[in-house]
Design an enzyme around this catalytic site. Structure first.
Site, PDB file in Angstrom:
ATOM      1  N   GLU A  78       0.826  -1.213   0.000  1.00  0.00           N
ATOM      2  CA  GLU A  78       0.000   0.000   0.000  1.00  0.00           C
ATOM      3  C   GLU A  78       0.858   1.260   0.000  1.00  0.00           C
ATOM      4  O   GLU A  78       0.503   2.263  -0.622  1.00  0.00           O
ATOM      5  CB  GLU A  78      -0.940  -0.022   1.199  1.00  0.00           C
ATOM      6  CG  GLU A  78      -2.029  -1.078   1.141  1.00  0.00           C
ATOM      7  CD  GLU A  78      -1.553  -2.485   1.478  1.00  0.00           C
ATOM      8  OE1 GLU A  78      -2.321  -3.440   1.277  1.00  0.00           O
ATOM      9  OE2 GLU A  78      -0.395  -2.638   1.952  1.00  0.00           O
TER      10      GLU A  78
ATOM     11  N   PRO B 294      11.813 -13.345  -1.064  1.00  0.00           N
ATOM     12  CA  PRO B 294      10.691 -13.609  -0.153  1.00  0.00           C
ATOM     13  C   PRO B 294       9.968 -12.316   0.218  1.00  0.00           C
ATOM     14  O   PRO B 294      10.573 -11.247   0.300  1.00  0.00           O
ATOM     15  CB  PRO B 294      11.370 -14.230   1.073  1.00  0.00           C
ATOM     16  CG  PRO B 294      12.719 -14.673   0.598  1.00  0.00           C
ATOM     17  CD  PRO B 294      13.105 -13.723  -0.486  1.00  0.00           C
ATOM     18  N   ARG B 295       8.675 -12.443   0.457  1.00  0.00           N
ATOM     19  CA  ARG B 295       7.847 -11.263   0.745  1.00  0.00           C
ATOM     20  C   ARG B 295       8.180 -10.643   2.100  1.00  0.00           C
ATOM     21  O   ARG B 295       8.204  -9.433   2.241  1.00  0.00           O
ATOM     22  CB  ARG B 295       6.371 -11.671   0.699  1.00  0.00           C
ATOM     23  CG  ARG B 295       5.384 -10.572   1.055  1.00  0.00           C
ATOM     24  CD  ARG B 295       5.280  -9.537  -0.017  1.00  0.00           C
ATOM     25  NE  ARG B 295       4.243  -8.542   0.272  1.00  0.00           N
ATOM     26  CZ  ARG B 295       3.980  -7.514  -0.522  1.00  0.00           C
ATOM     27  NH1 ARG B 295       4.661  -7.351  -1.642  1.00  0.00           N
ATOM     28  NH2 ARG B 295       3.053  -6.646  -0.207  1.00  0.00           N
TER      29      ARG B 295
ATOM     30  N   MET C   1      14.743  -5.094   1.534  1.00  0.00           N
ATOM     31  CA  MET C   1      13.441  -4.507   1.200  1.00  0.00           C
ATOM     32  C   MET C   1      13.627  -3.349   0.222  1.00  0.00           C
ATOM     33  O   MET C   1      14.606  -2.626   0.265  1.00  0.00           O
ATOM     34  CB  MET C   1      12.761  -3.989   2.469  1.00  0.00           C
ATOM     35  CG  MET C   1      12.437  -5.069   3.486  1.00  0.00           C
ATOM     36  SD  MET C   1      11.237  -6.271   2.875  1.00  0.00           S
ATOM     37  CE  MET C   1       9.789  -5.224   2.706  1.00  0.00           C
TER      38      MET C   1
ATOM     39  N   GLU D  32      14.161  -3.193  -2.998  1.00  0.00           N
ATOM     40  CA  GLU D  32      15.207  -3.241  -4.023  1.00  0.00           C
ATOM     41  C   GLU D  32      14.829  -4.117  -5.208  1.00  0.00           C
ATOM     42  O   GLU D  32      15.700  -4.561  -5.968  1.00  0.00           O
ATOM     43  CB  GLU D  32      16.516  -3.744  -3.399  1.00  0.00           C
ATOM     44  CG  GLU D  32      17.102  -2.817  -2.350  1.00  0.00           C
ATOM     45  CD  GLU D  32      18.500  -3.238  -1.924  1.00  0.00           C
ATOM     46  OE1 GLU D  32      19.130  -4.020  -2.658  1.00  0.00           O
ATOM     47  OE2 GLU D  32      18.950  -2.782  -0.861  1.00  0.00           O
TER      48      GLU D  32
ATOM     49  N   ASN E 297       1.941  -7.277  -6.673  1.00  0.00           N
ATOM     50  CA  ASN E 297       1.941  -6.269  -7.729  1.00  0.00           C
ATOM     51  C   ASN E 297       2.615  -6.764  -9.013  1.00  0.00           C
ATOM     52  O   ASN E 297       3.834  -6.900  -9.074  1.00  0.00           O
ATOM     53  CB  ASN E 297       2.655  -5.014  -7.208  1.00  0.00           C
ATOM     54  CG  ASN E 297       2.538  -3.858  -8.167  1.00  0.00           C
ATOM     55  OD1 ASN E 297       1.882  -3.937  -9.185  1.00  0.00           O
ATOM     56  ND2 ASN E 297       3.181  -2.750  -7.822  1.00  0.00           N
TER      57      ASN E 297
END
Length: 422
Positions: free
Chosen positions: A60, A268-269, A309, A311, A335
């Site tokens: 978001e 990984p998320r 994160m 990148e 996304n």
């Protein structure tokens, strides 16, 4: 109904606090910090008339980035407050905006916590990104005469079912909203079915199409390709969840049988899973690099775990094909526009309800393909990695869809201007 909801929130609060502490102890120390903010307790920044944007987490925040920058340009003298729920969202806010905004965690939806929060940030406009319906927060905005918007609004069929037991409460909360700017006609229809005033619901498009491509991302991707081998077949598995890393690694084994110099970029998320995923890859016998330790993988590496994160774009730019995670497991997908913006062909699994219309549009226009099951990921990848003209056609189609759909931020800003003038 609202009284019962508030009572339930009070009863759940000890569990919520315990969860914060446990997550902090296990894997994510940021969950332990600043926990008082979740009760509206923080040092008041000393301003009034702020513009407040709420973005629950990383996705978001990324979606809101072009809108926040537009607000900064158009209302340079207005303090900007950004709230998130997760520490990863907070880290992304810091990375994108630094000290140019005031970040605080969104309070729990308890009346006293919401009152404290409002007194400290004193907003003149509230903007909720995507799907966050908090009844006490919404009623507090209406009582204070604060115009409230939901922008980039989406509501999946799954979310609709989740709101069903609280439908009357959700409907009364939505009547506190001044404008709902939906991503698509389907999302707009679902908000109306949930009880929103039809006159206040419109379709503005998806702001993620307006996201800026980070400066230097394409050049950085080209530099990485030169480092690990310009002619190597490279594919990326982005924003993966538990279960998807193994599927990606099994697919990569199939790719390596035909293309022994192929490279997998595995992202990984969630940061708390970085180390676990790295250990899994090593235990399976792959030659592994990590972003934190090696920077850029070398020609000898077979897998690179991107344990950082924010990148992904340079790595997308350096890839031949991108699989977007959260779609082989019932998370709903992530996304697909980031690789599309860079003309990279996209693969997704069967679960894409979070990005329903965007994914459908990309597939229909030939910029993306759907993988029906985990064991089909390898065959799809091989077909694409062995067919450069097809990859180029898919990449061009994906980029065309991305460019065609831009303009949502401009439409939302017109709505913001109208509310603030009122």
């Amino acid at each position: 109904m609202r009284f019962l909801y508030t009572l339930a929130m009070f009863l759940a609060t000890p569990v919520l606090v315990l969860r914060l502490l446990l997550r902090g102890l296990r894997s994510s120390p940021p969950y332990q910090r600043r926990w008082l903010e979740r009760f509206g307790s923080f040092e008041a920044p000393g301003f009034s008339g702020s513009l407040w944007v709420h973005a629950v987490s990383v996705g978001e925040v990324n979606a809101a980035e072009p809108l926040i920058k537009a607000l900064q340009r158009s209302y340079a003298n207005a303090p900007l407050v950004i709230t998130t729920v997760t520490p990863t969202g907070a880290a992304r806010v810091q990375q994108l905006f630094g000290d140019s905004v005031f970040h605080v965690y969104l309070p729990y939806d308890l009346p006293f916590a919401v009152r404290r929060f409002m007194k400290r940030v004193r907003p003149r406009l509230a903007v909720i990104v995507e799907t966050e319906i908090w009844p006490n927060l919404y009623f507090a905005c209406r009582r204070r005469g604060i115009p409230l918007m939901i922008v980039n609004a989406r509501l999946s069929a799954r979310s609709m079912r989740g709101y069903k037991p609280l439908r009357s409460l959700a409907a009364s909360a939505l009547r506190c909203v001044s404008v709902i700017a939906a991503q698509s006609r389907t999302d707009a229809a679902r908000y109306r079915l949930l009880g929103a005033d039809p006159q206040k619901v419109l379709v503005s498009g998806n702001m993620k199409f307006d996201m800026p491509i980070p400066e230097g991302a394409v050049a950085a991707g080209a530099a990485m390709r030169a480092h690990w081998g310009a002619r190597r077949p490279v594919w990326m598995a982005a924003s993966t969840h538990d279960g998807e890393e193994l599927a990606a690694l099994e697919a990569h084994l199939k790719v390596l049988q035909r293309l022994p110099d192929a490279l997998l970029l595995l992202a990984p998320r969630h940061p708390e899973r970085f180390r676990l995923v790295e250990h899994t890859v090593r235990n399976l016998g792959f030659r592994v690099a990590t972003r934190s330790a090696d920077g850029v993988p070398a020609g000898t590496h077979q897998v690179c775990v991107i344990d950082a994160m924010g990148e992904l774009m340079p790595f997308f730019a350096g890839s031949d094909v991108a699989f977007v995670g959260g779609s082989l497991v019932p998370i709903g997908g992530h996304n697909v526009l980031e690789p599309a913006a860079l003309s990279v062909p996209v693969l997704v699994g069967p679960y894409t309800f979070n990005f329903e219309e965007i994914t459908r549009s990309l597939i229909e226009q030939g910029g993306a393909e759907r993988v029906s099951a985990a064991d089909q990921l390898g065959p799809h990848l091989l077909q694409l990695l062995l067919d450069a003209p097809r990859r180029e056609r898919m990449g061009d189609a994906a980029q065309l869809v991305f460019e065609r759909e831009r303009g949502a931020v401009r439409r939302v800003m017109r709505l913001v201007d109208g509310l603030l003038q009122e």
